[in-house]
Design a protein around this motif. Structure first.
Motif, PDB file in Angstrom:
ATOM      1  N   CYS A  54      48.637  45.792  47.204  1.00 12.62           N
ATOM      2  CA  CYS A  54      49.739  45.437  46.303  1.00 12.62           C
ATOM      3  C   CYS A  54      49.502  44.098  45.605  1.00 12.62           C
ATOM      4  O   CYS A  54      49.785  43.945  44.411  1.00 12.62           O
ATOM      5  CB  CYS A  54      51.063  45.392  47.064  1.00 12.62           C
ATOM      6  N   TYR A  55      48.955  43.149  46.347  1.00 13.21           N
ATOM      7  CA  TYR A  55      48.767  41.815  45.765  1.00 13.21           C
ATOM      8  C   TYR A  55      47.733  41.838  44.648  1.00 13.21           C
ATOM      9  O   TYR A  55      47.864  41.131  43.646  1.00 13.21           O
ATOM     10  CB  TYR A  55      48.351  40.829  46.850  1.00 13.21           C
ATOM     11  N   SER A  56      46.666  42.653  44.805  1.00 17.29           N
ATOM     12  CA  SER A  56      45.642  42.706  43.761  1.00 17.29           C
ATOM     13  C   SER A  56      46.248  43.202  42.447  1.00 17.29           C
ATOM     14  O   SER A  56      45.874  42.728  41.365  1.00 17.29           O
ATOM     15  CB  SER A  56      44.489  43.610  44.197  1.00 17.29           C
ATOM     16  N   LYS A  57      47.207  44.131  42.529  1.00 17.56           N
ATOM     17  CA  LYS A  57      47.869  44.631  41.322  1.00 17.56           C
ATOM     18  C   LYS A  57      48.697  43.530  40.660  1.00 17.56           C
ATOM     19  O   LYS A  57      48.734  43.403  39.434  1.00 17.56           O
ATOM     20  CB  LYS A  57      48.753  45.820  41.668  1.00 17.56           C
ATOM     21  N   LYS A  58      49.361  42.724  41.482  1.00 19.25           N
ATOM     22  CA  LYS A  58      50.197  41.648  40.936  1.00 19.25           C
ATOM     23  C   LYS A  58      49.336  40.598  40.243  1.00 19.25           C
ATOM     24  O   LYS A  58      49.699  40.075  39.183  1.00 19.25           O
ATOM     25  CB  LYS A  58      51.030  41.025  42.065  1.00 19.25           C
ATOM     26  N   PHE A  59      48.193  40.269  40.844  1.00 19.03           N
ATOM     27  CA  PHE A  59      47.287  39.313  40.204  1.00 19.03           C
ATOM     28  C   PHE A  59      46.745  39.885  38.892  1.00 19.03           C
ATOM     29  O   PHE A  59      46.677  39.179  37.880  1.00 19.03           O
ATOM     30  CB  PHE A  59      46.125  38.975  41.144  1.00 19.03           C
ATOM     31  N   GLN A  60      46.373  41.151  38.912  1.00 22.28           N
ATOM     32  CA  GLN A  60      45.786  41.771  37.733  1.00 22.28           C
ATOM     33  C   GLN A  60      46.755  41.778  36.558  1.00 22.28           C
ATOM     34  O   GLN A  60      46.357  41.579  35.398  1.00 22.28           O
ATOM     35  CB  GLN A  60      45.348  43.192  38.057  1.00 22.28           C
ATOM     36  N   GLN A  61      48.027  41.963  36.845  1.00 20.12           N
ATOM     37  CA  GLN A  61      49.038  41.974  35.790  1.00 20.12           C
ATOM     38  C   GLN A  61      49.162  40.623  35.101  1.00 20.12           C
ATOM     39  O   GLN A  61      49.669  40.526  33.986  1.00 20.12           O
ATOM     40  CB  GLN A  61      50.390  42.382  36.383  1.00 20.12           C
ATOM     41  N   ASN A  62      48.657  39.560  35.780  1.00 19.34           N
ATOM     42  CA  ASN A  62      48.765  38.207  35.237  1.00 19.34           C
ATOM     43  C   ASN A  62      47.476  37.712  34.598  1.00 19.34           C
ATOM     44  O   ASN A  62      47.419  36.589  34.109  1.00 19.34           O
ATOM     45  CB  ASN A  62      49.194  37.242  36.364  1.00 19.34           C
ATOM     46  N   PHE A  63      46.427  38.532  34.575  1.00 15.02           N
ATOM     47  CA  PHE A  63      45.136  38.086  34.050  1.00 15.02           C
ATOM     48  C   PHE A  63      45.224  37.616  32.597  1.00 15.02           C
ATOM     49  O   PHE A  63      44.502  36.702  32.192  1.00 15.02           O
ATOM     50  CB  PHE A  63      44.102  39.206  34.151  1.00 15.02           C
ATOM     51  N   GLY A  64      46.087  38.217  31.813  1.00 12.69           N
ATOM     52  CA  GLY A  64      46.172  37.853  30.404  1.00 12.69           C
ATOM     53  C   GLY A  64      46.931  36.572  30.138  1.00 12.69           C
ATOM     54  O   GLY A  64      46.981  36.093  28.984  1.00 12.69           O
ATOM     55  N   ASN A  65      47.473  35.952  31.181  1.00 13.36           N
ATOM     56  CA  ASN A  65      48.301  34.745  31.003  1.00 13.36           C
ATOM     57  C   ASN A  65      47.546  33.445  31.246  1.00 13.36           C
ATOM     58  O   ASN A  65      48.132  32.369  31.188  1.00 13.36           O
ATOM     59  CB  ASN A  65      49.525  34.808  31.924  1.00 13.36           C
ATOM     60  N   TRP A  66      46.263  33.543  31.551  1.00 16.72           N
ATOM     61  CA  TRP A  66      45.488  32.323  31.784  1.00 16.72           C
ATOM     62  C   TRP A  66      44.022  32.568  31.440  1.00 16.72           C
ATOM     63  O   TRP A  66      43.553  33.704  31.420  1.00 16.72           O
ATOM     64  CB  TRP A  66      45.603  31.859  33.250  1.00 16.72           C
ATOM     65  N   THR A  67      43.298  31.506  31.195  1.00 18.18           N
ATOM     66  CA  THR A  67      41.843  31.562  31.032  1.00 18.18           C
ATOM     67  C   THR A  67      41.262  30.188  31.314  1.00 18.18           C
ATOM     68  O   THR A  67      41.890  29.157  31.042  1.00 18.18           O
ATOM     69  CB  THR A  67      41.425  32.014  29.622  1.00 18.18           C
ATOM     70  N   SER A  68      40.072  30.187  31.858  1.00 20.25           N
ATOM     71  CA  SER A  68      39.369  28.931  32.124  1.00 20.25           C
ATOM     72  C   SER A  68      38.605  28.469  30.896  1.00 20.25           C
ATOM     73  O   SER A  68      38.134  27.337  30.839  1.00 20.25           O
ATOM     74  CB  SER A  68      38.388  29.130  33.283  1.00 20.25           C
ATOM     75  N   GLY A  69      38.442  29.385  29.931  1.00 14.09           N
ATOM     76  CA  GLY A  69      37.623  29.086  28.768  1.00 14.09           C
ATOM     77  C   GLY A  69      36.176  29.482  28.970  1.00 14.09           C
ATOM     78  O   GLY A  69      35.338  29.258  28.094  1.00 14.09           O
ATOM     79  N   ASN A  70      35.864  30.081  30.128  1.00 16.06           N
ATOM     80  CA  ASN A  70      34.499  30.506  30.430  1.00 16.06           C
ATOM     81  C   ASN A  70      34.571  31.886  31.067  1.00 16.06           C
ATOM     82  O   ASN A  70      35.229  32.073  32.093  1.00 16.06           O
ATOM     83  CB  ASN A  70      33.831  29.510  31.379  1.00 16.06           C
TER      84      ASN A  70
END
Length: 480
Positions: A54-70
Protein backbone atom coordinates in the motif's frame (compact mmCIF):
# COMPACT_ATOMS: atom_id res chain seq x y z
CA UNK A 1 35.13 13.26 -9.94
CA UNK A 2 33.68 10.31 -8.01
CA UNK A 3 35.87 8.07 -5.88
CA UNK A 4 33.20 5.39 -5.64
CA UNK A 5 34.01 1.96 -7.04
CA UNK A 6 31.87 0.99 -10.05
CA UNK A 7 29.29 -1.73 -9.46
CA UNK A 8 27.26 -3.88 -11.81
CA UNK A 9 23.77 -2.35 -11.89
CA UNK A 10 22.07 -5.71 -12.40
CA UNK A 11 23.91 -7.07 -9.36
CA UNK A 12 22.39 -4.29 -7.28
CA UNK A 13 18.88 -4.58 -8.70
CA UNK A 14 18.73 -8.35 -8.37
CA UNK A 15 19.88 -8.27 -4.75
CA UNK A 16 17.71 -5.34 -3.73
CA UNK A 17 14.52 -6.87 -5.11
CA UNK A 18 15.08 -10.45 -3.97
CA UNK A 19 14.47 -11.90 -0.53
CA UNK A 20 17.81 -13.77 -0.36
CA UNK A 21 17.34 -17.50 0.02
CA UNK A 22 20.46 -18.08 2.13
CA UNK A 23 19.15 -16.69 5.41
CA UNK A 24 20.26 -18.52 8.55
CA UNK A 25 17.74 -19.57 11.22
CA UNK A 26 18.14 -16.42 13.32
CA UNK A 27 17.62 -14.17 10.31
CA UNK A 28 14.49 -16.07 9.35
CA UNK A 29 13.11 -15.64 12.87
CA UNK A 30 13.69 -11.90 12.66
CA UNK A 31 12.04 -11.57 9.24
CA UNK A 32 9.13 -13.89 10.05
CA UNK A 33 7.94 -11.85 13.01
CA UNK A 34 4.31 -10.85 12.74
CA UNK A 35 3.59 -7.13 12.51
CA UNK A 36 -0.18 -7.27 12.19
CA UNK A 37 -2.39 -6.70 9.18
CA UNK A 38 -2.65 -3.60 7.02
CA UNK A 39 -6.05 -1.92 7.70
CA UNK A 40 -6.29 -1.03 4.00
CA UNK A 41 -5.47 -4.28 2.13
CA UNK A 42 -5.73 -6.69 5.08
CA UNK A 43 -2.35 -8.23 4.16
CA UNK A 44 0.53 -8.76 6.63
CA UNK A 45 2.67 -5.69 7.33
CA UNK A 46 6.40 -5.88 6.63
CA UNK A 47 7.11 -3.88 9.82
CA UNK A 48 4.98 -2.33 12.55
CA UNK A 49 2.48 -0.04 10.79
CA UNK A 50 4.26 -0.51 7.46
CA UNK A 51 2.62 -2.14 4.43
CA UNK A 52 5.00 -2.25 1.47
CA UNK A 53 2.20 -2.92 -1.03
CA UNK A 54 0.00 0.00 0.00
CA UNK A 55 2.77 2.44 0.86
CA UNK A 56 4.51 2.01 -2.51
CA UNK A 57 1.27 3.09 -4.22
CA UNK A 58 1.02 6.18 -2.02
CA UNK A 59 4.60 7.18 -2.81
CA UNK A 60 4.08 6.58 -6.52
CA UNK A 61 1.05 8.87 -6.58
CA UNK A 62 3.33 11.67 -5.34
CA UNK A 63 6.17 11.21 -7.84
CA UNK A 64 4.95 14.10 -9.99
CA UNK A 65 5.07 16.57 -7.09
CA UNK A 66 8.84 16.69 -6.66
CA UNK A 67 12.12 16.38 -8.54
CA UNK A 68 15.78 16.56 -7.62
CA UNK A 69 16.63 17.99 -11.02
CA UNK A 70 18.59 14.84 -11.89
CA UNK A 71 16.97 11.80 -13.48
CA UNK A 72 19.37 9.33 -11.83
CA UNK A 73 18.68 10.66 -8.34
CA UNK A 74 14.93 10.80 -9.02
CA UNK A 75 15.00 7.15 -10.09
CA UNK A 76 17.09 6.12 -7.07
CA UNK A 77 14.72 7.79 -4.60
CA UNK A 78 11.63 6.48 -6.38
CA UNK A 79 12.96 2.90 -6.41
CA UNK A 80 13.70 3.11 -2.70
CA UNK A 81 10.13 4.23 -2.02
CA UNK A 82 8.61 1.49 -4.20
CA UNK A 83 10.75 -1.23 -2.60
CA UNK A 84 10.88 -0.04 1.03
CA UNK A 85 9.88 -2.85 3.39
CA UNK A 86 10.37 -0.57 6.39
CA UNK A 87 11.22 3.01 7.26
CA UNK A 88 14.96 2.28 7.20
CA UNK A 89 14.98 1.58 3.45
CA UNK A 90 13.13 4.76 2.57
CA UNK A 91 14.67 7.83 0.92
CA UNK A 92 12.99 11.20 0.35
CA UNK A 93 13.79 14.26 -1.72
CA UNK A 94 14.43 16.91 0.95
CA UNK A 95 14.19 20.57 -0.16
CA UNK A 96 17.30 22.45 1.00
CA UNK A 97 15.12 25.22 2.44
CA UNK A 98 13.75 22.72 4.98
CA UNK A 99 17.20 22.40 6.57
CA UNK A 100 18.29 24.70 9.39
CA UNK A 101 21.45 25.53 11.38
CA UNK A 102 23.77 24.05 8.76
CA UNK A 103 27.33 24.11 10.10
CA UNK A 104 30.61 22.49 9.11
CA UNK A 105 31.35 19.37 11.13
CA UNK A 106 34.32 17.59 9.56
CA UNK A 107 36.34 17.03 6.42
CA UNK A 108 36.49 13.31 5.67
CA UNK A 109 38.60 11.51 3.14
CA UNK A 110 35.70 11.27 0.69
CA UNK A 111 33.13 13.78 1.90
CA UNK A 112 32.56 17.12 3.58
CA UNK A 113 30.25 16.66 6.56
CA UNK A 114 27.81 19.16 8.06
CA UNK A 115 25.50 19.25 11.04
CA UNK A 116 21.89 20.35 10.48
CA UNK A 117 18.25 20.23 11.61
CA UNK A 118 15.61 18.86 9.25
CA UNK A 119 12.30 20.58 9.98
CA UNK A 120 10.06 17.92 8.45
CA UNK A 121 11.60 14.84 10.10
CA UNK A 122 11.37 11.28 8.78
CA UNK A 123 8.25 9.37 7.76
CA UNK A 124 7.17 6.74 10.27
CA UNK A 125 3.79 5.50 9.02
CA UNK A 126 0.61 6.43 7.16
CA UNK A 127 -2.08 8.25 9.15
CA UNK A 128 -5.29 6.67 7.85
CA UNK A 129 -7.48 9.12 9.73
CA UNK A 130 -5.84 12.24 8.27
CA UNK A 131 -4.81 10.53 5.02
CA UNK A 132 -1.22 11.71 5.20
CA UNK A 133 2.22 10.64 6.38
CA UNK A 134 2.85 10.71 10.12
CA UNK A 135 6.29 11.96 11.04
CA UNK A 136 7.94 11.76 14.45
CA UNK A 137 8.43 15.16 16.05
CA UNK A 138 11.23 16.17 18.42
CA UNK A 139 11.39 19.36 20.43
CA UNK A 140 14.36 21.62 19.72
CA UNK A 141 16.25 23.02 22.69
CA UNK A 142 17.53 26.42 23.73
CA UNK A 143 21.02 25.77 22.37
CA UNK A 144 19.60 25.36 18.86
CA UNK A 145 18.29 28.94 18.94
CA UNK A 146 21.59 30.21 20.35
CA UNK A 147 23.43 28.45 17.53
CA UNK A 148 21.18 30.20 15.02
CA UNK A 149 22.82 33.59 15.69
CA UNK A 150 26.30 32.24 14.88
CA UNK A 151 27.53 33.95 11.71
CA UNK A 152 29.04 30.66 10.49
CA UNK A 153 25.61 29.02 10.45
CA UNK A 154 23.72 28.66 7.17
CA UNK A 155 19.91 28.69 7.07
CA UNK A 156 19.53 29.76 10.73
CA UNK A 157 16.62 28.39 12.76
CA UNK A 158 13.68 30.77 13.16
CA UNK A 159 12.07 31.51 16.51
CA UNK A 160 8.70 30.01 15.52
CA UNK A 161 10.24 26.70 14.36
CA UNK A 162 9.86 24.34 17.31
CA UNK A 163 10.40 20.83 15.95
CA UNK A 164 13.07 19.08 13.93
CA UNK A 165 15.28 16.05 13.43
CA UNK A 166 19.04 16.27 13.93
CA UNK A 167 20.82 15.06 10.79
CA UNK A 168 24.24 14.86 9.20
CA UNK A 169 24.80 16.13 5.66
CA UNK A 170 27.44 14.46 3.47
CA UNK A 171 28.20 16.71 0.52
CA UNK A 172 29.13 14.97 -2.74
CA UNK A 173 31.67 17.32 -4.29
CA UNK A 174 31.53 17.91 -8.05
CA UNK A 175 28.15 16.17 -8.13
CA UNK A 176 26.06 18.65 -10.12
CA UNK A 177 25.94 16.07 -12.94
CA UNK A 178 25.83 12.95 -10.78
CA UNK A 179 25.20 9.70 -12.66
CA UNK A 180 24.17 6.16 -11.75
CA UNK A 181 27.74 5.08 -10.98
CA UNK A 182 28.20 7.93 -8.52
CA UNK A 183 25.23 6.67 -6.49
CA UNK A 184 26.61 3.16 -6.04
CA UNK A 185 27.74 3.76 -2.46
CA UNK A 186 24.20 4.58 -1.40
CA UNK A 187 22.62 1.79 -3.45
CA UNK A 188 24.90 -0.67 -1.70
CA UNK A 189 24.09 0.97 1.61
CA UNK A 190 20.37 0.27 1.19
CA UNK A 191 21.15 -3.34 0.32
CA UNK A 192 23.18 -3.66 3.51
CA UNK A 193 20.52 -1.87 5.57
CA UNK A 194 17.97 -4.61 4.89
CA UNK A 195 20.44 -7.46 5.32
CA UNK A 196 21.74 -6.02 8.60
CA UNK A 197 18.20 -5.61 9.92
CA UNK A 198 17.48 -9.26 9.10
CA UNK A 199 20.47 -10.08 11.34
CA UNK A 200 18.90 -8.22 14.27
CA UNK A 201 20.95 -5.04 13.95
CA UNK A 202 20.76 -1.75 12.04
CA UNK A 203 22.97 0.70 10.13
CA UNK A 204 22.75 4.46 10.49
CA UNK A 205 19.48 5.27 8.67
CA UNK A 206 19.58 7.36 5.50
CA UNK A 207 16.88 10.02 5.37
CA UNK A 208 17.15 11.29 1.82
CA UNK A 209 18.96 13.55 -0.62
CA UNK A 210 19.03 17.33 -0.99
CA UNK A 211 20.95 19.88 -3.07
CA UNK A 212 22.91 23.00 -2.15
CA UNK A 213 21.48 25.76 -4.38
CA UNK A 214 24.80 27.65 -4.29
CA UNK A 215 27.31 24.91 -5.14
CA UNK A 216 24.71 22.73 -6.94
CA UNK A 217 26.27 19.73 -5.20
CA UNK A 218 23.96 16.94 -4.08
CA UNK A 219 23.97 16.02 -0.40
CA UNK A 220 23.11 12.77 1.39
CA UNK A 221 21.04 13.35 4.55
CA UNK A 222 21.59 10.82 7.36
CA UNK A 223 20.26 10.50 10.88
CA UNK A 224 22.74 12.03 13.32
CA UNK A 225 24.11 9.73 15.97
CA UNK A 226 24.20 11.52 19.32
CA UNK A 227 27.75 10.81 20.46
CA UNK A 228 30.01 10.80 17.41
CA UNK A 229 32.23 7.84 16.56
CA UNK A 230 33.67 4.86 18.38
CA UNK A 231 37.10 6.46 18.12
CA UNK A 232 35.83 9.39 20.19
CA UNK A 233 34.42 7.04 22.83
CA UNK A 234 37.23 4.51 23.29
CA UNK A 235 37.94 5.60 26.86
CA UNK A 236 34.36 4.86 27.90
CA UNK A 237 34.87 1.22 26.88
CA UNK A 238 38.26 1.12 28.58
CA UNK A 239 36.67 1.99 31.92
CA UNK A 240 33.57 -0.15 31.29
CA UNK A 241 35.27 -3.22 29.78
CA UNK A 242 32.12 -5.29 29.23
CA UNK A 243 30.96 -2.64 26.75
CA UNK A 244 33.36 -4.01 24.16
CA UNK A 245 31.57 -7.35 23.94
CA UNK A 246 28.22 -5.82 23.02
CA UNK A 247 29.73 -3.19 20.71
CA UNK A 248 31.95 -5.67 18.89
CA UNK A 249 29.12 -8.21 18.76
CA UNK A 250 26.85 -5.64 17.16
CA UNK A 251 29.30 -4.45 14.54
CA UNK A 252 30.33 -8.06 13.78
CA UNK A 253 26.65 -8.75 13.00
CA UNK A 254 26.67 -5.79 10.63
CA UNK A 255 29.93 -6.88 9.01
CA UNK A 256 28.57 -10.43 8.67
CA UNK A 257 25.53 -9.06 6.83
CA UNK A 258 27.74 -7.00 4.50
CA UNK A 259 29.94 -9.98 3.73
CA UNK A 260 26.94 -12.26 3.23
CA UNK A 261 25.90 -10.00 0.35
CA UNK A 262 29.37 -10.75 -1.09
CA UNK A 263 30.40 -7.15 -0.45
CA UNK A 264 33.43 -5.72 1.31
CA UNK A 265 33.40 -2.48 3.27
CA UNK A 266 36.86 -1.40 2.20
CA UNK A 267 37.31 1.47 4.67
CA UNK A 268 36.56 -0.10 8.04
CA UNK A 269 37.97 1.79 11.04
CA UNK A 270 36.78 3.17 14.38
CA UNK A 271 36.01 6.57 12.88
CA UNK A 272 33.45 4.88 10.60
CA UNK A 273 31.64 3.19 13.51
CA UNK A 274 29.08 5.66 14.86
CA UNK A 275 27.34 5.89 18.23
CA UNK A 276 26.91 4.91 20.98
CA UNK A 277 23.20 4.41 20.51
CA UNK A 278 21.77 2.52 23.49
CA UNK A 279 25.26 1.17 24.21
CA UNK A 280 25.74 -0.08 20.67
CA UNK A 281 27.38 1.14 17.46
CA UNK A 282 26.63 1.28 13.75
CA UNK A 283 28.99 0.88 10.78
CA UNK A 284 28.92 3.88 8.45
CA UNK A 285 30.62 5.32 5.36
CA UNK A 286 30.32 2.90 2.44
CA UNK A 287 32.37 5.05 0.07
CA UNK A 288 34.70 2.15 -0.78
CA UNK A 289 32.15 -0.65 -0.46
CA UNK A 290 32.02 -2.87 -3.53
CA UNK A 291 31.40 -6.48 -4.65
CA UNK A 292 34.18 -8.91 -3.73
CA UNK A 293 34.88 -9.88 -7.35
CA UNK A 294 35.28 -6.28 -8.53
CA UNK A 295 38.97 -5.31 -8.86
CA UNK A 296 40.44 -2.03 -7.68
CA UNK A 297 42.08 0.34 -10.11
CA UNK A 298 45.70 -0.77 -10.53
CA UNK A 299 48.12 0.71 -7.97
CA UNK A 300 45.35 2.71 -6.27
CA UNK A 301 44.64 1.88 -2.64
CA UNK A 302 42.46 3.91 -0.29
CA UNK A 303 42.20 3.74 3.47
CA UNK A 304 43.41 4.77 6.92
CA UNK A 305 46.88 3.32 7.35
CA UNK A 306 46.71 1.78 10.89
CA UNK A 307 43.69 -0.34 9.84
CA UNK A 308 44.97 -1.48 6.44
CA UNK A 309 45.88 -5.14 6.06
CA UNK A 310 49.48 -5.85 4.98
CA UNK A 311 48.39 -7.58 1.76
CA UNK A 312 46.36 -4.50 0.79
CA UNK A 313 49.34 -2.23 1.43
CA UNK A 314 51.30 -4.46 -0.94
CA UNK A 315 48.74 -3.86 -3.69
CA UNK A 316 46.83 -7.14 -3.50
CA UNK A 317 43.05 -7.16 -3.98
CA UNK A 318 40.91 -6.07 -1.06
CA UNK A 319 38.99 -9.01 0.44
CA UNK A 320 36.63 -9.81 3.28
CA UNK A 321 39.69 -10.89 5.25
CA UNK A 322 41.04 -7.32 4.97
CA UNK A 323 37.89 -6.06 6.73
CA UNK A 324 38.56 -8.64 9.46
CA UNK A 325 42.10 -7.29 9.87
CA UNK A 326 40.61 -3.85 10.51
CA UNK A 327 38.22 -5.41 13.03
CA UNK A 328 41.22 -6.80 14.94
CA UNK A 329 42.78 -3.34 15.19
CA UNK A 330 39.47 -1.99 16.55
CA UNK A 331 39.45 -4.82 19.11
CA UNK A 332 42.81 -3.60 20.36
CA UNK A 333 41.62 0.02 20.55
CA UNK A 334 38.76 -1.01 22.81
CA UNK A 335 41.21 -2.41 25.35
CA UNK A 336 43.68 0.49 25.17
CA UNK A 337 41.34 3.48 24.96
CA UNK A 338 43.50 5.11 22.26
CA UNK A 339 43.54 4.98 18.44
CA UNK A 340 45.99 2.48 16.98
CA UNK A 341 49.48 3.88 16.29
CA UNK A 342 48.35 7.32 17.43
CA UNK A 343 51.82 8.41 18.58
CA UNK A 344 53.88 7.51 15.51
CA UNK A 345 54.05 8.94 11.97
CA UNK A 346 51.59 7.40 9.54
CA UNK A 347 54.04 7.18 6.70
CA UNK A 348 56.28 4.82 4.82
CA UNK A 349 57.98 3.39 7.89
CA UNK A 350 54.72 2.38 9.55
CA UNK A 351 53.55 0.80 6.31
CA UNK A 352 56.71 -1.30 6.13
CA UNK A 353 56.48 -2.25 9.79
CA UNK A 354 52.86 -3.42 9.38
CA UNK A 355 53.92 -5.59 6.44
CA UNK A 356 56.76 -6.98 8.58
CA UNK A 357 54.22 -8.07 11.23
CA UNK A 358 54.38 -5.19 13.71
CA UNK A 359 51.20 -4.78 15.76
CA UNK A 360 50.21 -2.65 18.78
CA UNK A 361 51.36 -3.87 22.19
CA UNK A 362 48.83 -6.07 23.99
CA UNK A 363 47.32 -4.25 26.97
CA UNK A 364 48.19 -5.98 30.24
CA UNK A 365 45.24 -7.82 31.77
CA UNK A 366 43.37 -8.38 28.51
CA UNK A 367 41.38 -11.64 28.57
CA UNK A 368 43.48 -14.42 27.01
CA UNK A 369 40.66 -15.67 24.73
CA UNK A 370 40.14 -12.11 23.54
CA UNK A 371 43.85 -11.74 22.78
CA UNK A 372 43.86 -15.00 20.83
CA UNK A 373 40.90 -13.90 18.68
CA UNK A 374 42.38 -10.45 18.13
CA UNK A 375 45.70 -11.92 16.99
CA UNK A 376 43.88 -14.18 14.54
CA UNK A 377 42.11 -11.14 13.10
CA UNK A 378 45.33 -9.24 12.46
CA UNK A 379 47.43 -12.21 11.35
CA UNK A 380 49.64 -11.54 8.32
CA UNK A 381 48.07 -14.57 6.60
CA UNK A 382 44.49 -13.75 5.49
CA UNK A 383 43.62 -17.47 5.54
CA UNK A 384 44.16 -17.63 9.31
CA UNK A 385 41.75 -14.77 10.07
CA UNK A 386 38.23 -15.72 11.20
CA UNK A 387 35.16 -14.95 9.13
CA UNK A 388 32.67 -12.28 10.19
CA UNK A 389 30.19 -15.06 10.94
CA UNK A 390 32.66 -16.78 13.29
CA UNK A 391 33.42 -13.47 14.97
CA UNK A 392 29.73 -12.83 15.55
CA UNK A 393 29.17 -16.28 17.01
CA UNK A 394 32.07 -15.94 19.47
CA UNK A 395 31.27 -12.35 20.50
CA UNK A 396 27.57 -13.15 20.96
CA UNK A 397 28.53 -15.79 23.54
CA UNK A 398 30.84 -13.36 25.31
CA UNK A 399 28.15 -10.69 25.38
CA UNK A 400 25.84 -13.10 27.21
CA UNK A 401 28.62 -14.19 29.57
CA UNK A 402 29.82 -10.63 30.26
CA UNK A 403 26.68 -8.44 30.15
CA UNK A 404 26.96 -4.70 29.78
CA UNK A 405 26.24 -2.49 32.81
CA UNK A 406 23.11 -0.54 31.89
CA UNK A 407 22.59 1.13 35.26
CA UNK A 408 24.07 4.58 34.68
CA UNK A 409 24.80 5.02 38.39
CA UNK A 410 27.01 1.92 38.36
CA UNK A 411 28.85 2.72 35.15
CA UNK A 412 32.36 4.16 35.55
CA UNK A 413 32.86 7.65 34.19
CA UNK A 414 36.12 8.59 32.48
CA UNK A 415 38.18 10.33 35.22
CA UNK A 416 38.55 14.08 34.85
CA UNK A 417 42.31 13.72 35.28
CA UNK A 418 42.60 11.20 32.43
CA UNK A 419 45.59 12.35 30.32
CA UNK A 420 44.66 13.91 27.01
CA UNK A 421 45.35 11.71 24.00
CA UNK A 422 47.90 13.49 21.83
CA UNK A 423 48.32 12.20 18.31
CA UNK A 424 51.63 12.44 16.50
CA UNK A 425 51.62 15.49 14.17
CA UNK A 426 52.24 13.14 11.22
CA UNK A 427 49.44 10.74 12.12
CA UNK A 428 46.34 10.81 9.93
CA UNK A 429 42.95 9.16 10.48
CA UNK A 430 41.35 10.29 7.22
CA UNK A 431 41.03 7.90 4.27
CA UNK A 432 43.59 8.71 1.59
CA UNK A 433 45.01 7.30 -1.61
CA UNK A 434 48.24 5.28 -1.49
CA UNK A 435 50.65 4.64 -4.34
CA UNK A 436 51.29 0.90 -4.05
CA UNK A 437 53.68 0.84 -7.02
CA UNK A 438 56.38 2.84 -5.22
CA UNK A 439 55.73 0.98 -1.98
CA UNK A 440 56.24 -2.38 -3.70
CA UNK A 441 59.56 -1.19 -5.13
CA UNK A 442 60.82 -0.72 -1.58
CA UNK A 443 59.28 -3.97 -0.35
CA UNK A 444 61.01 -5.90 -3.13
CA UNK A 445 64.38 -4.93 -1.65
CA UNK A 446 63.47 -6.26 1.79
CA UNK A 447 62.36 -9.81 2.57
CA UNK A 448 59.19 -9.63 4.68
CA UNK A 449 58.59 -11.77 7.72
CA UNK A 450 55.45 -13.88 8.18
CA UNK A 451 55.68 -13.44 11.93
CA UNK A 452 53.50 -11.04 13.88
CA UNK A 453 55.60 -8.89 16.20
CA UNK A 454 53.82 -7.02 18.99
CA UNK A 455 55.03 -3.44 18.91
CA UNK A 456 55.57 -1.27 21.96
CA UNK A 457 54.20 2.11 20.90
CA UNK A 458 56.27 3.86 23.55
CA UNK A 459 59.50 2.65 21.98
CA UNK A 460 58.82 2.91 18.28
CA UNK A 461 62.07 2.62 16.34
CA UNK A 462 61.96 3.89 12.76
CA UNK A 463 65.63 4.69 12.23
CA UNK A 464 66.26 1.67 9.99
CA UNK A 465 63.75 2.76 7.36
CA UNK A 466 64.09 5.22 4.54
CA UNK A 467 61.74 8.02 5.52
CA UNK A 468 58.61 8.86 7.48
CA UNK A 469 57.56 11.61 5.10
CA UNK A 470 53.92 11.00 4.17
CA UNK A 471 54.41 12.45 0.72
CA UNK A 472 56.79 9.64 -0.25
CA UNK A 473 54.11 6.94 -0.18
CA UNK A 474 50.82 8.80 0.17
CA UNK A 475 49.09 10.91 -2.44
CA UNK A 476 46.68 13.37 -0.89
CA UNK A 477 43.28 13.40 -2.51
CA UNK A 478 40.82 16.20 -1.73
CA UNK A 479 37.76 14.66 -3.38
CA UNK A 480 34.88 13.55 -1.19
Amino acid sequence: MSLLHPVNSSYYSNNLNSENNDLDLYEREILNQEYGLCPECNQPNTLDNWCKKCYSKKFQQNFGNWTSGNEHIDKFIQESQLNARNMYELLEWIPYNRLRNIKFLAQGGFSTVYDAIWLDEAIRKWNYEKQGWKRCTSNLDEQDYKDAINTKIKNPLKSDEKYGLRVVLKSLNDSSNVDDESLNEWKLYLQCQYKVRSSGSILVPLCGITRDPNTLNYIIVMLKMPFGSLRNNLLVSKYNPNDKFKILGTISAQLKAIHKLNLIHGDFHSGNVLGPFYHTMMISDFGLCRPVNQPCIKNQIYGVLPYMAPEVLRGKPYTKAADIYSFGIIMWEMTSGVPAFHNVPHGLNLSLNICKGKRPKIVEGTMSEYVELMKRCWDNDPEIRPTAKELHEILSKWFIKYPIETNEEKRIAVPENEPEIKNHPKSCYISRKFDSAKFNEILAKDELSNRVIIMDNDNYNDEIFISDNLDECLIKDNHT
